[in-house]
Every structure is written in structure tokens, then in C-alpha cells.
Design a protein around this motif. Structure first.
Motif, PDB file in Angstrom:
ATOM      1  N   ASN A 118     -32.551  18.809  55.355  1.00 16.56           N
ATOM      2  CA  ASN A 118     -32.834  20.186  54.965  1.00 16.56           C
ATOM      3  C   ASN A 118     -32.381  20.545  53.554  1.00 16.56           C
ATOM      4  OD1 ASN A 118     -33.994  20.768  57.520  1.00 16.56           O
ATOM      5  ND2 ASN A 118     -31.930  20.932  58.360  1.00 16.56           N
ATOM      6  N   ALA A 119     -32.439  19.590  52.648  1.00 16.90           N
ATOM      7  CA  ALA A 119     -32.141  19.875  51.243  1.00 16.90           C
ATOM      8  C   ALA A 119     -33.204  20.833  50.713  1.00 16.90           C
ATOM      9  CB  ALA A 119     -32.137  18.574  50.444  1.00 16.90           C
ATOM     10  N   PRO A 120     -32.855  21.658  49.742  1.00 15.16           N
ATOM     11  CA  PRO A 120     -33.825  22.627  49.201  1.00 15.16           C
ATOM     12  C   PRO A 120     -35.147  21.993  48.751  1.00 15.16           C
ATOM     13  CG  PRO A 120     -31.642  23.079  48.347  1.00 15.16           C
ATOM     14  CD  PRO A 120     -31.552  21.787  49.113  1.00 15.16           C
TER      15      PRO A 120
ATOM     16  N   LYS B  83     -37.858  21.884  51.599  1.00 15.06           N
ATOM     17  CA  LYS B  83     -38.520  23.168  51.824  1.00 15.06           C
ATOM     18  C   LYS B  83     -39.489  23.459  50.681  1.00 15.06           C
ATOM     19  CE  LYS B  83     -37.619  28.030  52.675  1.00 15.06           C
ATOM     20  NZ  LYS B  83     -36.637  29.104  52.683  1.00 15.06           N
ATOM     21  N   ALA B  84     -39.091  23.152  49.453  1.00 12.46           N
ATOM     22  CA  ALA B  84     -39.941  23.393  48.285  1.00 12.46           C
ATOM     23  C   ALA B  84     -41.221  22.566  48.351  1.00 12.46           C
ATOM     24  CB  ALA B  84     -39.170  23.090  47.004  1.00 12.46           C
TER      25      ALA B  84
ATOM     26  N   HIS C  83     -34.663  15.363  44.130  1.00 13.90           N
ATOM     27  CA  HIS C  83     -33.305  15.743  44.548  1.00 13.90           C
ATOM     28  C   HIS C  83     -32.293  15.340  43.469  1.00 13.90           C
ATOM     29  CE1 HIS C  83     -30.088  16.676  47.384  1.00 13.90           C
ATOM     30  NE2 HIS C  83     -29.554  15.507  47.107  1.00 13.90           N
TER      31      HIS C  83
ATOM     32  N   ILE D  70     -36.906  25.044  42.589  1.00 13.26           N
ATOM     33  CA  ILE D  70     -35.490  24.959  42.949  1.00 13.26           C
ATOM     34  C   ILE D  70     -34.584  24.791  41.733  1.00 13.26           C
ATOM     35  CG2 ILE D  70     -35.976  24.071  45.257  1.00 13.26           C
ATOM     36  CD1 ILE D  70     -34.886  21.341  44.189  1.00 13.26           C
TER      37      ILE D  70
END
Length: 156
Positions: free
Chosen positions: A86-88, A91-92, A113, A151
Motif C-alpha cells: 500500500n505504498a502511495p 494507489k497513484a 518508489h 505523489i
């Protein structure tokens, strides 16, 4: 007479957890992750370092796991897509449709990442340079660029 090399047991730090593996000196990190540890997020693509589908982070840097021998990863911190949890950037990618077939997605997630952590104010040129390390055959890079930009701390 040819000397046969026997497997050796090593401990690798993968996704924050120490894992013992038995590998031959010629085993790549990609092989070990997929075949020995069941971590199949890194994908075999070209197997010569061009496509980036096998990208993982080693000490926070994107590395093509098809080119790295497992023994080179001893005493390093390895992060695979399974460890992002669930790293940003995940979702992006969903919000910006940064994937189609999904084969290359894990490699792009790892590169993005790392980029977000190393260059939180990355310029368009820096983003483009980082994304050149991976190939997507299905989609344009616009969606992937939009995902990473969403992000980053970019003042537009």
C-alpha cells in the motif's frame, strides 16, 4: 575435470525479513526470488537487463534482478513489490491508469518508489530519465508519469 559447485546457504534481508536461501553461485537474484522464495512480483522479461520487468530495490536503488547474482545481495536490503504494501505509488498507478496488461508494472512501481524517495522534487527531465530504465509495451508513459508526479512534491 570440471568442478561442480554445490549450493550454499545465505541469509538475505528481503522486505525487512531475514530469509535463508540455498543457492548456486550462478543463481541470479531474480531466480532466487521467484523459484526459491516464491516472490513472483519481479518478472522475467528480456533477462538481459533491458526491459526492467525484474526491477527490485537493493539498498534503495533500482536493480535489474536478472543481472545481479544472489551472492551479491548478501548483507544488503532488498525490497520487492510484495514489500511495498500500500505504498502511495500503488494507489497513484491505479488512480492514473498507469498500467494495462500489468507485466511491467511491478518494475515501474519499484523505480517510481525509489525515485519518489530519492528525488521528491524531481523535474520532468529527471522523471523521464528514471523511467527510461523500464519498458512498457502496452501503454504510453504519460499515465506512468502522471502517477509519479501525483505523489511528488512538485510545485506547478
Amino acid at each position: 575435470m570440471m568442478k561442480v559447485l554445490c549450493p550454499t546457504v545465505f541469509t538475505l534481508n528481503i522486505n525487512g525479513e531475514d530469509r535463508r536461501v540455498s543457492v548456486k553461485p550462478s543463481d541470479t537474484l531474480l531466480h532466487t526470488l521467484r523459484q526459491e522464495l516464491g516472490l513472483t512480483g519481479a518478472k522475467p522479461g528480456c533477462e538481459n537487463g533491458d526491459c526492467g520487468a525484474c526491477t527490485v530495490l537493493v539498498d534503495h536503488l533500482p536493480i535489474k534482478s536478472c543481472l545481479m547474482l544472489t551472492v551479491e545481495a548478501v548483507d544488503k536490503k532488498i525490497l520487492t513489490v510484495e514489500g511495498l504494501q500500500n505504498a502511495p505509488i500503488q494507489k497513484a498507478f491505479v488512480e492514473n491508469f498507469g498500467f494495462q496488461c500489468g507485466y511491467c508494472t511491478s518494475g515501474f512501481l519499484m523505480v517510481c518508489h525509489s525515485l519518489a524517495h530519492m528525488h521528491p522534487n524531481a523535474s520532468d527531465a529527471t522523471i523521464e530519465a528514471w523511467l527510461q530504465s523500464n519498458i512498457c509495451r502496452c501503454t504510453s508513459y504519460e499515465e506512468i508519469e502522471a502517477a509519479i508526479k501525483s505523489i511528488l512534491n512538485i510545485n506547478e
